[in-house]
Design a protein around this motif. Structure first.
Motif, PDB file in Angstrom:
ATOM      1  N   VAL A  75     -13.152 -16.545   1.941  1.00  0.00           N
ATOM      2  CA  VAL A  75     -13.612 -15.209   1.550  1.00  0.00           C
ATOM      3  C   VAL A  75     -13.532 -14.305   2.769  1.00  0.00           C
ATOM      4  O   VAL A  75     -13.898 -14.712   3.873  1.00  0.00           O
ATOM      5  CB  VAL A  75     -15.073 -15.248   1.027  1.00  0.00           C
ATOM      6  N   VAL A  76     -13.064 -13.075   2.575  1.00  0.00           N
ATOM      7  CA  VAL A  76     -12.974 -12.132   3.692  1.00  0.00           C
ATOM      8  C   VAL A  76     -13.528 -10.777   3.279  1.00  0.00           C
ATOM      9  O   VAL A  76     -13.350 -10.333   2.134  1.00  0.00           O
ATOM     10  CB  VAL A  76     -11.521 -11.977   4.183  1.00  0.00           C
ATOM     11  N   LEU A  77     -14.217 -10.131   4.203  1.00  0.00           N
ATOM     12  CA  LEU A  77     -14.701  -8.780   3.961  1.00  0.00           C
ATOM     13  C   LEU A  77     -13.526  -7.809   4.032  1.00  0.00           C
ATOM     14  O   LEU A  77     -12.803  -7.760   5.023  1.00  0.00           O
ATOM     15  CB  LEU A  77     -15.744  -8.395   5.009  1.00  0.00           C
ATOM     16  N   SER A  78     -13.346  -7.051   2.965  1.00  0.00           N
ATOM     17  CA  SER A  78     -12.267  -6.066   2.932  1.00  0.00           C
ATOM     18  C   SER A  78     -12.665  -4.965   1.953  1.00  0.00           C
ATOM     19  O   SER A  78     -13.799  -4.506   1.993  1.00  0.00           O
ATOM     20  CB  SER A  78     -10.943  -6.735   2.544  1.00  0.00           C
ATOM     21  N   TYR A  79     -11.734  -4.587   1.078  1.00  0.00           N
ATOM     22  CA  TYR A  79     -11.974  -3.472   0.163  1.00  0.00           C
ATOM     23  C   TYR A  79     -11.515  -3.820  -1.246  1.00  0.00           C
ATOM     24  O   TYR A  79     -10.634  -4.668  -1.437  1.00  0.00           O
ATOM     25  CB  TYR A  79     -11.226  -2.224   0.648  1.00  0.00           C
ATOM     26  N   THR A  80     -12.065  -3.132  -2.235  1.00  0.00           N
ATOM     27  CA  THR A  80     -11.674  -3.395  -3.625  1.00  0.00           C
ATOM     28  C   THR A  80     -10.199  -3.120  -3.860  1.00  0.00           C
ATOM     29  O   THR A  80      -9.610  -3.634  -4.812  1.00  0.00           O
ATOM     30  CB  THR A  80     -12.504  -2.527  -4.592  1.00  0.00           C
ATOM     31  N   THR A  81      -9.577  -2.304  -3.007  1.00  0.00           N
ATOM     32  CA  THR A  81      -8.165  -1.965  -3.173  1.00  0.00           C
ATOM     33  C   THR A  81      -7.216  -2.943  -2.495  1.00  0.00           C
ATOM     34  O   THR A  81      -6.004  -2.863  -2.685  1.00  0.00           O
ATOM     35  CB  THR A  81      -7.904  -0.551  -2.617  1.00  0.00           C
ATOM     36  N   SER A  82      -7.749  -3.878  -1.707  1.00  0.00           N
ATOM     37  CA  SER A  82      -6.879  -4.801  -0.972  1.00  0.00           C
ATOM     38  C   SER A  82      -5.952  -5.615  -1.874  1.00  0.00           C
ATOM     39  O   SER A  82      -4.784  -5.836  -1.520  1.00  0.00           O
ATOM     40  CB  SER A  82      -7.721  -5.736  -0.096  1.00  0.00           C
ATOM     41  N   PRO A  83      -6.407  -6.093  -3.050  1.00  0.00           N
ATOM     42  CA  PRO A  83      -5.487  -6.850  -3.907  1.00  0.00           C
ATOM     43  C   PRO A  83      -4.264  -6.055  -4.343  1.00  0.00           C
ATOM     44  O   PRO A  83      -3.232  -6.650  -4.676  1.00  0.00           O
ATOM     45  CB  PRO A  83      -6.370  -7.217  -5.118  1.00  0.00           C
ATOM     46  N   ALA A  84      -4.345  -4.726  -4.342  1.00  0.00           N
ATOM     47  CA  ALA A  84      -3.200  -3.913  -4.761  1.00  0.00           C
ATOM     48  C   ALA A  84      -1.999  -4.162  -3.858  1.00  0.00           C
ATOM     49  O   ALA A  84      -0.850  -4.152  -4.321  1.00  0.00           O
ATOM     50  CB  ALA A  84      -3.567  -2.431  -4.756  1.00  0.00           C
ATOM     51  N   TYR A  85      -2.247  -4.374  -2.571  1.00  0.00           N
ATOM     52  CA  TYR A  85      -1.133  -4.665  -1.661  1.00  0.00           C
ATOM     53  C   TYR A  85      -0.398  -5.927  -2.101  1.00  0.00           C
ATOM     54  O   TYR A  85       0.839  -5.956  -2.176  1.00  0.00           O
ATOM     55  CB  TYR A  85      -1.632  -4.826  -0.227  1.00  0.00           C
ATOM     56  N   HIS A  86      -1.162  -6.969  -2.387  1.00  0.00           N
ATOM     57  CA  HIS A  86      -0.548  -8.235  -2.789  1.00  0.00           C
ATOM     58  C   HIS A  86       0.184  -8.085  -4.122  1.00  0.00           C
ATOM     59  O   HIS A  86       1.274  -8.644  -4.313  1.00  0.00           O
ATOM     60  CB  HIS A  86      -1.616  -9.323  -2.885  1.00  0.00           C
ATOM     61  N   ILE A  87      -0.394  -7.321  -5.047  1.00  0.00           N
ATOM     62  CA  ILE A  87       0.220  -7.121  -6.357  1.00  0.00           C
ATOM     63  C   ILE A  87       1.536  -6.359  -6.238  1.00  0.00           C
ATOM     64  O   ILE A  87       2.561  -6.759  -6.790  1.00  0.00           O
ATOM     65  CB  ILE A  87      -0.748  -6.365  -7.291  1.00  0.00           C
ATOM     66  N   ILE A  88       1.509  -5.258  -5.498  1.00  0.00           N
ATOM     67  CA  ILE A  88       2.669  -4.363  -5.443  1.00  0.00           C
ATOM     68  C   ILE A  88       3.717  -4.824  -4.433  1.00  0.00           C
ATOM     69  O   ILE A  88       4.910  -4.879  -4.730  1.00  0.00           O
ATOM     70  CB  ILE A  88       2.204  -2.928  -5.112  1.00  0.00           C
ATOM     71  N   ALA A  89       3.269  -5.164  -3.230  1.00  0.00           N
ATOM     72  CA  ALA A  89       4.220  -5.492  -2.154  1.00  0.00           C
ATOM     73  C   ALA A  89       4.716  -6.925  -2.217  1.00  0.00           C
ATOM     74  O   ALA A  89       5.838  -7.215  -1.774  1.00  0.00           O
ATOM     75  CB  ALA A  89       3.576  -5.224  -0.795  1.00  0.00           C
ATOM     76  N   GLU A  90       3.895  -7.824  -2.746  1.00  0.00           N
ATOM     77  CA  GLU A  90       4.252  -9.249  -2.721  1.00  0.00           C
ATOM     78  C   GLU A  90       4.371  -9.876  -4.107  1.00  0.00           C
ATOM     79  O   GLU A  90       4.732 -11.047  -4.214  1.00  0.00           O
ATOM     80  CB  GLU A  90       3.202 -10.024  -1.917  1.00  0.00           C
ATOM     81  N   GLU A  91       4.049  -9.113  -5.143  1.00  0.00           N
ATOM     82  CA  GLU A  91       4.025  -9.639  -6.512  1.00  0.00           C
ATOM     83  C   GLU A  91       3.146 -10.893  -6.593  1.00  0.00           C
ATOM     84  O   GLU A  91       3.446 -11.862  -7.274  1.00  0.00           O
ATOM     85  CB  GLU A  91       5.440  -9.938  -7.018  1.00  0.00           C
ATOM     86  N   ASP A  92       2.040 -10.828  -5.876  1.00  0.00           N
ATOM     87  CA  ASP A  92       1.088 -11.936  -5.772  1.00  0.00           C
ATOM     88  C   ASP A  92      -0.200 -11.520  -6.487  1.00  0.00           C
ATOM     89  O   ASP A  92      -0.866 -10.569  -6.077  1.00  0.00           O
ATOM     90  CB  ASP A  92       0.822 -12.231  -4.296  1.00  0.00           C
ATOM     91  N   LEU A  93      -0.543 -12.236  -7.542  1.00  0.00           N
ATOM     92  CA  LEU A  93      -1.727 -11.914  -8.330  1.00  0.00           C
ATOM     93  C   LEU A  93      -2.907 -12.820  -8.000  1.00  0.00           C
ATOM     94  O   LEU A  93      -3.906 -12.824  -8.725  1.00  0.00           O
ATOM     95  CB  LEU A  93      -1.408 -12.018  -9.827  1.00  0.00           C
TER      96      LEU A  93
END
Length: 326
Positions: free
Chosen positions: A208-226
């Protein structure tokens, strides 16, 4: 001889043209001006509008401005978050922006004559959804087994770390120290900044890492990682806004004013999601990239005004420090 004169004339002409091109100096954090940040795209778009040369100077934004004072070269500064705005305002270095903010799409009302918001997000804990079911509350995280590896950032050096201690304070108040004591056994590392912490998570060194609610968007859009998700807590999430401000002492006031207006245009705002990986502050949700539209958004927003944040900051950091030092 004639050829030499032509070359000299050409160089002189180029130098005169360069001297006639007005320069707008924008101070920004390192991430903003980096090649993967929003800075380069914003620079190119604004230069087409202004016929000027936008030049970033990056680094530790507020400390540098306070050190330079009236001698600063900055015309505009971008990247202030709401937890440091009071210090920036009290410096007296900034002028009213005169920008129409009626088009803002923030999840709260914004009335400020100095700072113009350009993006926002909520602090959150990110986890791998193929390895964990996540947590639906802060209490669930605190009650998790001690072998859950959590990485956070230092509130004395990181804006996300500071947001975390204020978040804990907003939820637990006088019981913040006890909350930190319950979380402490799970914290394997406290990093100086966000990038080191997130790197440990993506490298598999943390669950678990402290970040932001928008962080998964990077993985979804840039890496196609869900596989990366933000844990949405029923207690609510601390809300952070990033802003821009115009220097009162700018020697290019018209250019600075033009840039401040540009911040809330659709062109600028459309660049924010996939370069700064945050929610744009003045863009309708239907115009967000698809990866952002599928992100869960907290139902409850926790927020301290700049006065409240300044008042609570020292005590919130001390609660964290004392609990983790035991």
């Amino acid at each position: 001889m004639f050829k030499t004169l032509l070359v000299a004339a050409g160089l002189l002409s180029a130098n005169v043209a360069a001297a006639q091109t007005p320069v707008l100096t924008v101070y920004a954090p390192d991430y903003f001006g980096s090649e993967w940040g929003p800075g380069p795209s914003i620079e190119a778009a604004f230069e087409k509008r202004c016929g000027c040369d936008l030049q970033y100077q990056t680094g530790d934004l507020l400390p540098r401005l306070l050190l330079e004072g009236a001698h600063t070269q900055a015309d505009v500064a971008i990247g202030f978050n709401t937890d440091v705005m009071k210090r920036a305002r009290n410096s007296g270095m900034f002028a009213p922006h005169d920008v129409d903010v009626s088009g803002l799409t923030l999840p709260l009302e914004w009335n400020d004559d100095i700072f113009v918001p350009f993006n926002y997000s909520h602090v959150a804990f990110i986890y791998d959804n193929t390895k964990s079911a996540g947590f639906d509350s802060f209490e669930a995280l605190l009650n998790a087994p001690d072998d859950v590896r959590v990485v956070i950032q230092d509130p004395r050096s990181s804006i996300s770390g500071l947001a975390l201690v204020l978040w804990v304070n907003a939820i637990y108040g006088d019981q913040a120290v006890e909350a930190w004591k319950r979380l402490a056994p799970k914290i394997v590392t406290v990093t100086k900044g966000w990038s080191e912490a997130y790197g440990l998570f993506t490298d598999g060194e943390a669950d678990v890492v402290l970040s932001y609610t928008t962080s998964p968007a990077y993985h979804i859009i840039a890496e196609e990682d869900l596989t990366k998700s933000a844990a949405i807590f029923e207690e609510g999430h601390y809300f952070m806004v990033e802003t821009a401000a115009k220097l009162a002492g700018t020697d290019t006031p018209e250019l600075a004013a033009q840039f401040m207006e540009f911040v809330l245009t659709e062109e600028f705002q459309s660049m924010i999601p996939t370069t700064n990986w945050s929610f744009p502050a003045a863009l309708a949700q239907e115009k967000w990239p698809e990866g952002f539209q599928q992100l869960p958004v907290p139902e409850k927003v926790l927020f301290y005004t700049e006065d409240e944040s300044a008042k609570l900051r020292a005590a919130a950091i001390e609660a964290w420090r004392s609990a983790l030092s035991q």
